[in-house]
Design an enzyme around this catalytic site. Structure first.
Site, short mmCIF file in Angstrom:
data_model
loop_
_atom_site.label_atom_id
_atom_site.label_comp_id
_atom_site.label_asym_id
_atom_site.label_seq_id
_atom_site.Cartn_x
_atom_site.Cartn_y
_atom_site.Cartn_z
N GLU A 166 13.81 -0.31 -2.53
CA GLU A 166 12.70 0.11 -1.69
C GLU A 166 11.45 -0.51 -2.30
OE1 GLU A 166 12.76 1.54 1.15
OE2 GLU A 166 14.92 1.81 1.10
N CYS A 185 3.53 2.55 -0.52
CA CYS A 185 4.11 1.36 0.10
C CYS A 185 3.99 1.42 1.61
CB CYS A 185 5.57 1.20 -0.32
SG CYS A 185 6.60 2.65 0.00
N GLU A 215 -0.09 -6.52 -0.58
CA GLU A 215 -0.15 -5.07 -0.78
C GLU A 215 -1.18 -4.76 -1.86
OE1 GLU A 215 3.18 -1.65 -0.87
OE2 GLU A 215 3.34 -3.10 -2.50
#
Length: 479
Positions: free
Chosen positions: A250, A284, A383
Protein backbone atom coordinates in the site's frame (compact mmCIF):
# COMPACT_ATOMS: atom_id res chain seq x y z
CA UNK A 1 15.02 8.63 30.87
CA UNK A 2 13.87 5.02 31.41
CA UNK A 3 14.18 2.90 28.30
CA UNK A 4 10.98 1.40 26.90
CA UNK A 5 11.24 -2.21 25.70
CA UNK A 6 10.89 -2.29 21.93
CA UNK A 7 11.07 -6.02 21.24
CA UNK A 8 8.39 -8.63 21.98
CA UNK A 9 9.34 -12.19 21.06
CA UNK A 10 7.67 -15.46 22.05
CA UNK A 11 5.54 -13.79 24.70
CA UNK A 12 8.35 -11.83 26.40
CA UNK A 13 9.22 -8.12 26.27
CA UNK A 14 12.89 -7.31 25.80
CA UNK A 15 15.20 -4.31 25.71
CA UNK A 16 16.71 -4.35 22.23
CA UNK A 17 20.18 -3.10 21.39
CA UNK A 18 19.19 -0.20 19.10
CA UNK A 19 18.12 3.02 20.89
CA UNK A 20 15.31 4.98 19.24
CA UNK A 21 14.58 8.54 20.38
CA UNK A 22 10.88 9.38 20.20
CA UNK A 23 9.89 13.05 19.84
CA UNK A 24 6.64 14.92 20.49
CA UNK A 25 6.15 16.83 17.20
CA UNK A 26 3.94 19.40 18.89
CA UNK A 27 6.72 20.79 21.08
CA UNK A 28 9.88 19.06 19.77
CA UNK A 29 10.56 17.53 23.19
CA UNK A 30 11.71 13.95 23.76
CA UNK A 31 8.91 11.63 24.81
CA UNK A 32 10.75 8.37 25.31
CA UNK A 33 13.70 6.23 24.38
CA UNK A 34 12.69 2.89 22.94
CA UNK A 35 15.19 0.02 23.01
CA UNK A 36 14.57 -1.31 19.51
CA UNK A 37 15.82 -4.40 17.76
CA UNK A 38 18.00 -5.39 14.83
CA UNK A 39 18.37 -8.18 12.28
CA UNK A 40 19.21 -10.71 14.97
CA UNK A 41 15.98 -9.88 16.80
CA UNK A 42 14.06 -10.33 13.54
CA UNK A 43 15.58 -13.76 13.09
CA UNK A 44 14.61 -14.82 16.62
CA UNK A 45 11.10 -13.44 16.13
CA UNK A 46 10.56 -15.35 12.88
CA UNK A 47 11.84 -18.54 14.48
CA UNK A 48 9.37 -18.08 17.35
CA UNK A 49 6.54 -17.42 14.90
CA UNK A 50 7.45 -20.45 12.82
CA UNK A 51 7.46 -22.67 15.90
CA UNK A 52 3.98 -21.40 16.86
CA UNK A 53 2.50 -21.68 13.37
CA UNK A 54 1.57 -25.36 13.37
CA UNK A 55 -0.68 -25.09 16.42
CA UNK A 56 -2.17 -21.66 15.63
CA UNK A 57 -2.91 -22.44 11.98
CA UNK A 58 -4.89 -25.53 12.99
CA UNK A 59 -6.79 -23.82 15.81
CA UNK A 60 -10.47 -23.55 14.97
CA UNK A 61 -11.21 -20.22 13.35
CA UNK A 62 -14.02 -19.65 15.84
CA UNK A 63 -11.43 -19.77 18.63
CA UNK A 64 -9.27 -17.27 16.77
CA UNK A 65 -12.37 -15.06 16.55
CA UNK A 66 -12.62 -15.06 20.35
CA UNK A 67 -9.08 -13.71 20.56
CA UNK A 68 -9.83 -10.97 18.04
CA UNK A 69 -12.89 -9.88 20.02
CA UNK A 70 -10.80 -9.88 23.19
CA UNK A 71 -8.31 -7.57 21.50
CA UNK A 72 -11.13 -5.24 20.47
CA UNK A 73 -12.42 -5.18 24.05
CA UNK A 74 -8.90 -4.52 25.35
CA UNK A 75 -8.48 -1.59 22.97
CA UNK A 76 -11.80 -0.17 24.16
CA UNK A 77 -10.71 -0.53 27.79
CA UNK A 78 -7.39 1.21 27.02
CA UNK A 79 -8.97 3.93 24.89
CA UNK A 80 -7.85 6.99 26.85
CA UNK A 81 -4.26 5.76 27.15
CA UNK A 82 -4.09 4.97 23.43
CA UNK A 83 -5.62 8.32 22.48
CA UNK A 84 -3.11 10.15 24.67
CA UNK A 85 -0.13 8.33 23.17
CA UNK A 86 -1.46 8.77 19.61
CA UNK A 87 -1.86 12.52 20.08
CA UNK A 88 1.47 12.90 21.89
CA UNK A 89 3.62 10.88 19.52
CA UNK A 90 1.88 11.69 16.24
CA UNK A 91 0.67 15.25 16.85
CA UNK A 92 -2.94 14.41 15.99
CA UNK A 93 -5.78 16.42 17.54
CA UNK A 94 -7.68 14.40 20.12
CA UNK A 95 -10.72 14.04 17.86
CA UNK A 96 -8.58 12.36 15.18
CA UNK A 97 -6.86 10.12 17.74
CA UNK A 98 -10.29 8.96 18.95
CA UNK A 99 -11.23 8.12 15.34
CA UNK A 100 -8.09 6.00 15.05
CA UNK A 101 -8.98 3.98 18.14
CA UNK A 102 -12.53 3.50 16.87
CA UNK A 103 -11.11 2.20 13.59
CA UNK A 104 -8.90 -0.32 15.39
CA UNK A 105 -11.85 -1.64 17.41
CA UNK A 106 -14.10 -1.91 14.34
CA UNK A 107 -11.42 -3.73 12.34
CA UNK A 108 -10.75 -6.41 14.95
CA UNK A 109 -14.48 -6.95 15.43
CA UNK A 110 -15.09 -7.24 11.70
CA UNK A 111 -12.39 -9.87 11.21
CA UNK A 112 -13.69 -11.76 14.22
CA UNK A 113 -16.99 -12.01 12.32
CA UNK A 114 -15.22 -13.27 9.20
CA UNK A 115 -13.21 -15.76 11.25
CA UNK A 116 -16.44 -17.17 12.67
CA UNK A 117 -17.47 -18.08 9.10
CA UNK A 118 -14.25 -19.83 8.11
CA UNK A 119 -14.84 -23.21 9.76
CA UNK A 120 -18.14 -23.76 7.95
CA UNK A 121 -16.69 -22.63 4.64
CA UNK A 122 -13.64 -24.90 4.68
CA UNK A 123 -13.41 -27.88 2.28
CA UNK A 124 -15.91 -26.52 -0.22
CA UNK A 125 -16.92 -28.92 -3.03
CA UNK A 126 -15.91 -27.87 -6.53
CA UNK A 127 -18.10 -28.66 -9.54
CA UNK A 128 -16.16 -30.53 -12.24
CA UNK A 129 -17.09 -31.45 -15.83
CA UNK A 130 -16.21 -35.12 -15.20
CA UNK A 131 -17.98 -37.65 -12.97
CA UNK A 132 -14.72 -39.58 -12.62
CA UNK A 133 -13.26 -37.06 -10.17
CA UNK A 134 -14.29 -35.05 -7.12
CA UNK A 135 -12.56 -31.93 -5.83
CA UNK A 136 -12.67 -29.69 -2.82
CA UNK A 137 -11.29 -26.23 -2.09
CA UNK A 138 -9.38 -25.27 1.05
CA UNK A 139 -8.23 -21.81 2.11
CA UNK A 140 -5.20 -22.12 4.38
CA UNK A 141 -3.03 -19.54 6.17
CA UNK A 142 0.01 -18.59 4.13
CA UNK A 143 2.47 -18.96 7.03
CA UNK A 144 4.57 -16.50 9.02
CA UNK A 145 3.98 -12.96 7.78
CA UNK A 146 5.97 -9.77 8.21
CA UNK A 147 3.95 -6.58 8.69
CA UNK A 148 5.68 -3.23 8.14
CA UNK A 149 3.52 -0.22 9.02
CA UNK A 150 3.96 3.56 8.65
CA UNK A 151 3.91 6.53 11.01
CA UNK A 152 0.88 8.46 9.74
CA UNK A 153 -1.80 6.15 11.17
CA UNK A 154 -0.20 4.11 13.98
CA UNK A 155 -2.40 1.26 15.23
CA UNK A 156 -4.83 1.70 12.32
CA UNK A 157 -2.64 0.26 9.58
CA UNK A 158 -1.49 -2.38 12.07
CA UNK A 159 -5.09 -3.44 12.71
CA UNK A 160 -5.80 -3.55 8.96
CA UNK A 161 -3.01 -6.10 8.54
CA UNK A 162 -2.84 -7.88 11.89
CA UNK A 163 -6.55 -8.65 12.36
CA UNK A 164 -6.98 -10.50 9.03
CA UNK A 165 -3.59 -12.23 9.41
CA UNK A 166 -4.57 -13.63 12.81
CA UNK A 167 -8.07 -14.49 11.57
CA UNK A 168 -6.54 -16.47 8.70
CA UNK A 169 -4.31 -18.42 11.10
CA UNK A 170 -0.99 -16.75 10.31
CA UNK A 171 1.72 -15.96 12.84
CA UNK A 172 3.11 -12.46 12.74
CA UNK A 173 6.24 -10.36 13.11
CA UNK A 174 5.26 -6.67 13.25
CA UNK A 175 7.58 -3.73 12.61
CA UNK A 176 6.03 -0.43 13.76
CA UNK A 177 7.44 2.87 12.57
CA UNK A 178 10.45 3.95 14.60
CA UNK A 179 9.02 7.50 14.47
CA UNK A 180 5.69 6.76 16.19
CA UNK A 181 6.01 3.52 18.17
CA UNK A 182 4.41 4.52 21.48
CA UNK A 183 0.71 3.91 20.79
CA UNK A 184 1.74 0.83 18.78
CA UNK A 185 3.64 -0.57 21.79
CA UNK A 186 0.63 0.00 24.03
CA UNK A 187 -1.56 -1.76 21.47
CA UNK A 188 0.95 -4.62 21.52
CA UNK A 189 0.50 -4.84 25.30
CA UNK A 190 -3.25 -5.20 24.76
CA UNK A 191 -2.65 -7.91 22.16
CA UNK A 192 -0.19 -9.70 24.43
CA UNK A 193 -2.89 -9.99 27.10
CA UNK A 194 -5.61 -11.28 24.76
CA UNK A 195 -4.83 -14.99 25.05
CA UNK A 196 -2.64 -15.57 22.01
CA UNK A 197 -0.20 -18.49 22.38
CA UNK A 198 3.43 -17.41 22.69
CA UNK A 199 5.05 -16.78 19.32
CA UNK A 200 1.87 -16.08 17.37
CA UNK A 201 2.38 -12.31 17.68
CA UNK A 202 5.87 -10.80 17.77
CA UNK A 203 7.07 -7.23 17.46
CA UNK A 204 10.44 -5.67 16.66
CA UNK A 205 10.77 -1.87 16.72
CA UNK A 206 13.60 -0.46 14.67
CA UNK A 207 14.66 1.33 11.54
CA UNK A 208 13.98 0.22 8.02
CA UNK A 209 17.64 -0.61 7.54
CA UNK A 210 18.00 -2.61 10.76
CA UNK A 211 14.59 -4.31 10.91
CA UNK A 212 12.50 -3.72 7.79
CA UNK A 213 15.10 -4.98 5.33
CA UNK A 214 15.80 -8.05 7.45
CA UNK A 215 12.09 -8.83 7.69
CA UNK A 216 11.55 -8.54 3.94
CA UNK A 217 14.51 -10.81 3.19
CA UNK A 218 14.00 -13.43 5.93
CA UNK A 219 13.48 -16.86 4.29
CA UNK A 220 11.06 -17.94 7.03
CA UNK A 221 8.66 -15.13 6.16
CA UNK A 222 6.07 -16.39 3.67
CA UNK A 223 4.65 -12.96 2.91
CA UNK A 224 5.42 -9.33 3.70
CA UNK A 225 2.71 -6.67 3.85
CA UNK A 226 4.06 -3.12 3.64
CA UNK A 227 2.47 0.32 3.85
CA UNK A 228 4.65 3.33 3.12
CA UNK A 229 6.40 5.25 0.38
CA UNK A 230 6.88 4.00 -3.15
CA UNK A 231 10.65 4.24 -2.86
CA UNK A 232 10.74 1.95 0.16
CA UNK A 233 8.06 -0.29 -1.34
CA UNK A 234 10.35 -0.97 -4.29
CA UNK A 235 13.14 -1.94 -1.87
CA UNK A 236 10.76 -4.28 -0.02
CA UNK A 237 9.83 -5.95 -3.31
CA UNK A 238 13.48 -6.36 -4.24
CA UNK A 239 14.32 -7.96 -0.90
CA UNK A 240 11.27 -10.19 -1.00
CA UNK A 241 12.13 -11.35 -4.53
CA UNK A 242 15.32 -12.95 -3.24
CA UNK A 243 13.23 -15.64 -1.54
CA UNK A 244 10.19 -15.40 -3.87
CA UNK A 245 7.77 -14.51 -1.09
CA UNK A 246 4.35 -12.96 -1.40
CA UNK A 247 4.11 -9.17 -1.23
CA UNK A 248 1.26 -6.75 -0.55
CA UNK A 249 2.04 -3.06 -0.96
CA UNK A 250 0.00 0.00 0.00
CA UNK A 251 1.94 2.97 -1.32
CA UNK A 252 1.42 6.53 -2.45
CA UNK A 253 -1.30 8.65 -3.94
CA UNK A 254 -1.86 11.98 -5.65
CA UNK A 255 -5.61 12.01 -5.58
CA UNK A 256 -8.18 14.47 -6.85
CA UNK A 257 -11.39 16.01 -5.63
CA UNK A 258 -13.67 16.90 -8.55
CA UNK A 259 -16.18 19.72 -7.97
CA UNK A 260 -18.75 19.45 -10.75
CA UNK A 261 -21.09 22.24 -11.92
CA UNK A 262 -24.02 21.04 -9.82
CA UNK A 263 -21.98 20.92 -6.60
CA UNK A 264 -23.02 22.37 -3.26
CA UNK A 265 -20.18 24.85 -2.75
CA UNK A 266 -20.25 24.79 1.04
CA UNK A 267 -19.99 21.00 1.00
CA UNK A 268 -17.27 21.12 -1.65
CA UNK A 269 -15.14 23.50 0.41
CA UNK A 270 -15.55 21.42 3.54
CA UNK A 271 -14.62 18.20 1.71
CA UNK A 272 -11.61 19.90 0.15
CA UNK A 273 -10.34 20.90 3.59
CA UNK A 274 -10.99 17.47 5.06
CA UNK A 275 -9.33 15.78 2.11
CA UNK A 276 -6.28 18.03 2.22
CA UNK A 277 -5.77 18.97 5.86
CA UNK A 278 -6.99 16.01 7.93
CA UNK A 279 -3.99 14.51 9.76
CA UNK A 280 -2.08 17.61 8.57
CA UNK A 281 -2.32 16.23 5.05
CA UNK A 282 -0.18 13.22 5.96
CA UNK A 283 -2.38 10.71 4.13
CA UNK A 284 -1.76 8.62 1.06
CA UNK A 285 -5.42 9.33 0.30
CA UNK A 286 -5.11 13.12 0.52
CA UNK A 287 -7.16 14.70 -2.27
CA UNK A 288 -4.49 17.33 -2.80
CA UNK A 289 -5.53 18.19 -6.38
CA UNK A 290 -8.86 20.01 -6.48
CA UNK A 291 -10.50 20.34 -9.90
CA UNK A 292 -13.36 22.85 -10.00
CA UNK A 293 -15.90 23.61 -12.72
CA UNK A 294 -15.01 27.01 -14.25
CA UNK A 295 -18.38 28.56 -13.41
CA UNK A 296 -17.86 27.79 -9.71
CA UNK A 297 -14.14 28.49 -9.52
CA UNK A 298 -14.02 32.17 -8.37
CA UNK A 299 -16.59 31.63 -5.62
CA UNK A 300 -15.01 28.32 -4.58
CA UNK A 301 -11.54 29.87 -4.29
CA UNK A 302 -12.81 32.74 -2.15
CA UNK A 303 -14.66 30.39 0.20
CA UNK A 304 -11.77 27.93 0.39
CA UNK A 305 -9.32 30.69 1.36
CA UNK A 306 -11.59 31.84 4.18
CA UNK A 307 -12.16 28.30 5.46
CA UNK A 308 -8.48 27.30 5.28
CA UNK A 309 -7.35 30.43 7.10
CA UNK A 310 -9.95 29.78 9.83
CA UNK A 311 -8.64 26.29 10.62
CA UNK A 312 -7.16 26.31 14.10
CA UNK A 313 -3.67 24.80 14.19
CA UNK A 314 -1.78 23.90 17.34
CA UNK A 315 -1.53 21.72 20.45
CA UNK A 316 -3.51 18.50 19.87
CA UNK A 317 -4.68 18.51 23.49
CA UNK A 318 -6.42 21.87 23.08
CA UNK A 319 -9.94 20.93 22.13
CA UNK A 320 -10.63 23.74 19.66
CA UNK A 321 -7.62 22.97 17.44
CA UNK A 322 -8.53 21.21 14.20
CA UNK A 323 -5.07 20.45 12.83
CA UNK A 324 -1.90 19.31 14.53
CA UNK A 325 1.78 19.13 13.69
CA UNK A 326 3.70 17.25 11.03
CA UNK A 327 5.22 14.10 12.45
CA UNK A 328 8.89 15.12 12.72
CA UNK A 329 11.51 17.60 11.60
CA UNK A 330 12.39 15.64 8.47
CA UNK A 331 8.80 15.72 7.23
CA UNK A 332 8.44 19.38 8.19
CA UNK A 333 11.48 20.32 6.12
CA UNK A 334 10.37 18.14 3.23
CA UNK A 335 7.02 19.91 2.99
CA UNK A 336 8.72 23.30 3.27
CA UNK A 337 10.95 22.38 0.33
CA UNK A 338 7.93 21.40 -1.75
CA UNK A 339 6.26 24.73 -0.99
CA UNK A 340 9.41 26.66 -1.95
CA UNK A 341 9.79 24.62 -5.14
CA UNK A 342 6.17 25.29 -6.04
CA UNK A 343 6.69 29.04 -5.73
CA UNK A 344 9.82 28.79 -7.87
CA UNK A 345 7.85 26.89 -10.51
CA UNK A 346 5.39 29.78 -10.75
CA UNK A 347 2.48 28.56 -8.63
CA UNK A 348 0.48 31.26 -6.83
CA UNK A 349 0.20 30.95 -3.04
CA UNK A 350 -3.38 31.66 -2.01
CA UNK A 351 -2.85 31.15 1.73
CA UNK A 352 -0.63 29.42 4.28
CA UNK A 353 2.82 28.21 3.35
CA UNK A 354 4.58 28.72 6.68
CA UNK A 355 4.42 28.06 10.42
CA UNK A 356 1.53 29.91 12.11
CA UNK A 357 2.94 33.12 13.59
CA UNK A 358 1.51 32.37 17.04
CA UNK A 359 3.47 29.09 17.36
CA UNK A 360 7.18 29.32 18.19
CA UNK A 361 7.88 25.57 18.35
CA UNK A 362 6.50 22.36 16.96
CA UNK A 363 6.44 21.12 13.37
CA UNK A 364 3.41 23.12 12.28
CA UNK A 365 2.55 24.41 8.81
CA UNK A 366 -0.61 26.41 8.18
CA UNK A 367 -3.16 24.96 5.74
CA UNK A 368 -1.69 25.88 2.37
CA UNK A 369 -3.50 26.45 -0.92
CA UNK A 370 -1.90 27.03 -4.33
CA UNK A 371 -3.49 28.06 -7.62
CA UNK A 372 -1.97 28.37 -11.12
CA UNK A 373 0.17 25.29 -10.48
CA UNK A 374 2.05 24.07 -13.58
CA UNK A 375 0.90 20.59 -14.58
CA UNK A 376 4.49 19.35 -14.84
CA UNK A 377 5.59 20.66 -11.43
CA UNK A 378 6.38 18.43 -8.47
CA UNK A 379 3.71 20.28 -6.50
CA UNK A 380 1.08 18.97 -8.92
CA UNK A 381 2.54 15.53 -9.67
CA UNK A 382 4.26 14.31 -6.50
CA UNK A 383 2.88 13.21 -3.15
CA UNK A 384 3.60 16.05 -0.70
CA UNK A 385 2.34 14.40 2.50
CA UNK A 386 1.59 17.72 4.13
CA UNK A 387 -1.27 20.27 4.36
CA UNK A 388 -0.96 21.50 0.77
CA UNK A 389 -3.78 21.78 -1.79
CA UNK A 390 -3.47 22.64 -5.49
CA UNK A 391 -6.65 24.04 -7.09
CA UNK A 392 -7.37 24.30 -10.82
CA UNK A 393 -10.44 25.24 -12.90
CA UNK A 394 -11.70 22.77 -15.52
CA UNK A 395 -13.77 23.46 -18.59
CA UNK A 396 -15.95 20.39 -18.37
CA UNK A 397 -16.43 16.93 -16.91
CA UNK A 398 -14.18 15.29 -19.50
CA UNK A 399 -11.24 17.56 -18.68
CA UNK A 400 -11.74 16.97 -14.97
CA UNK A 401 -11.60 13.20 -15.43
CA UNK A 402 -8.60 13.42 -17.75
CA UNK A 403 -6.61 15.53 -15.28
CA UNK A 404 -7.58 13.34 -12.35
CA UNK A 405 -6.46 10.20 -14.21
CA UNK A 406 -3.24 11.81 -15.43
CA UNK A 407 -1.13 10.42 -12.59
CA UNK A 408 1.12 7.47 -11.86
CA UNK A 409 -1.08 6.87 -8.82
CA UNK A 410 -4.70 5.72 -8.55
CA UNK A 411 -5.60 5.33 -4.90
CA UNK A 412 -8.79 7.34 -4.25
CA UNK A 413 -10.87 10.22 -5.56
CA UNK A 414 -13.80 12.37 -4.44
CA UNK A 415 -16.67 13.76 -6.48
CA UNK A 416 -19.01 16.57 -5.39
CA UNK A 417 -22.26 17.11 -7.27
CA UNK A 418 -25.99 17.28 -6.63
CA UNK A 419 -26.45 15.70 -10.05
CA UNK A 420 -26.04 12.11 -8.91
CA UNK A 421 -26.20 10.70 -12.43
CA UNK A 422 -23.21 12.84 -13.41
CA UNK A 423 -21.42 12.02 -10.15
CA UNK A 424 -21.83 8.28 -10.68
CA UNK A 425 -20.71 8.60 -14.30
CA UNK A 426 -17.55 10.42 -13.24
CA UNK A 427 -16.89 7.95 -10.43
CA UNK A 428 -17.02 5.10 -12.94
CA UNK A 429 -14.53 6.91 -15.20
CA UNK A 430 -11.94 7.57 -12.51
CA UNK A 431 -8.93 5.26 -12.25
CA UNK A 432 -9.00 4.81 -8.47
CA UNK A 433 -9.60 2.04 -5.98
CA UNK A 434 -12.14 4.00 -3.91
CA UNK A 435 -14.31 6.96 -4.93
CA UNK A 436 -16.39 9.01 -2.50
CA UNK A 437 -19.42 10.97 -3.71
CA UNK A 438 -20.53 13.93 -1.58
CA UNK A 439 -18.88 12.28 1.42
CA UNK A 440 -15.80 12.71 3.60
CA UNK A 441 -13.13 10.04 3.51
CA UNK A 442 -15.02 7.50 5.58
CA UNK A 443 -13.49 4.03 5.55
CA UNK A 444 -15.32 0.91 6.67
CA UNK A 445 -13.65 -2.45 7.35
CA UNK A 446 -16.18 -4.03 4.97
CA UNK A 447 -14.90 -2.15 1.89
CA UNK A 448 -11.56 -2.70 0.17
CA UNK A 449 -8.61 -0.36 0.55
CA UNK A 450 -6.07 -0.07 -2.24
CA UNK A 451 -5.66 1.46 -5.65
CA UNK A 452 -4.66 1.30 -9.28
CA UNK A 453 -1.27 1.85 -10.93
CA UNK A 454 1.63 2.51 -8.55
CA UNK A 455 -0.60 2.98 -5.49
CA UNK A 456 -0.99 -0.67 -4.53
CA UNK A 457 -0.34 -4.31 -5.08
CA UNK A 458 -3.31 -6.18 -3.58
CA UNK A 459 -6.10 -4.92 -1.35
CA UNK A 460 -6.64 -4.54 2.39
CA UNK A 461 -9.88 -4.61 4.39
CA UNK A 462 -13.04 -6.48 3.52
CA UNK A 463 -12.84 -10.17 2.59
CA UNK A 464 -9.97 -9.22 0.26
CA UNK A 465 -7.86 -8.33 3.30
CA UNK A 466 -8.43 -11.83 4.67
CA UNK A 467 -7.68 -13.48 1.32
CA UNK A 468 -4.34 -11.66 1.26
CA UNK A 469 -3.16 -13.95 4.07
CA UNK A 470 -4.58 -17.19 2.67
CA UNK A 471 -3.30 -19.76 0.20
CA UNK A 472 -5.64 -21.65 -2.14
CA UNK A 473 -5.45 -25.43 -2.13
CA UNK A 474 -7.51 -27.78 -4.27
CA UNK A 475 -7.66 -31.48 -3.45
CA UNK A 476 -8.74 -33.67 -6.35
CA UNK A 477 -9.22 -37.42 -6.29
CA UNK A 478 -10.46 -40.12 -8.60
CA UNK A 479 -13.80 -41.68 -7.78
Amino acid sequence: MIKTPGVYINGVWELGLQPLTVINPSNEQQLAEVAGGDGAAVERATLAARAAFSAWSTTRASERAVVLRTIAEGVEASRERLVFLQASNNGKPLAEAHMDVDDVIATFRYYAELADQLDAGQDCPVALPSEDFVARLRREPCGVVGLIVPWNFPMVTTAWKLAPALAAGCCVVLKPSEVTPLAELELANVIAQAGLPAGVFNLVCGTGIDVGAALAADPLIAKVSFTGSNAVGVQVMQRAAETVKGVSLELGGKSSLLVLEAADLDLAVELACLGGFFNAGQMCSATSRVLVAEALYPDFIARLKCRAEAIRVGDPFTGENEMGALVNQAQYRRVQKHIAAGLEAGARLLCGGARPSALSSGYYISPTVFTDVPLDSALWCDEIFGPVLCVRPVADEAQAVALANDSEFGLVASVVSNDLIAAERVANALEAGLVWINAPQVIFPQTAWGGYKQSSIGRELGPWGLSAFQEIKHVLRAV
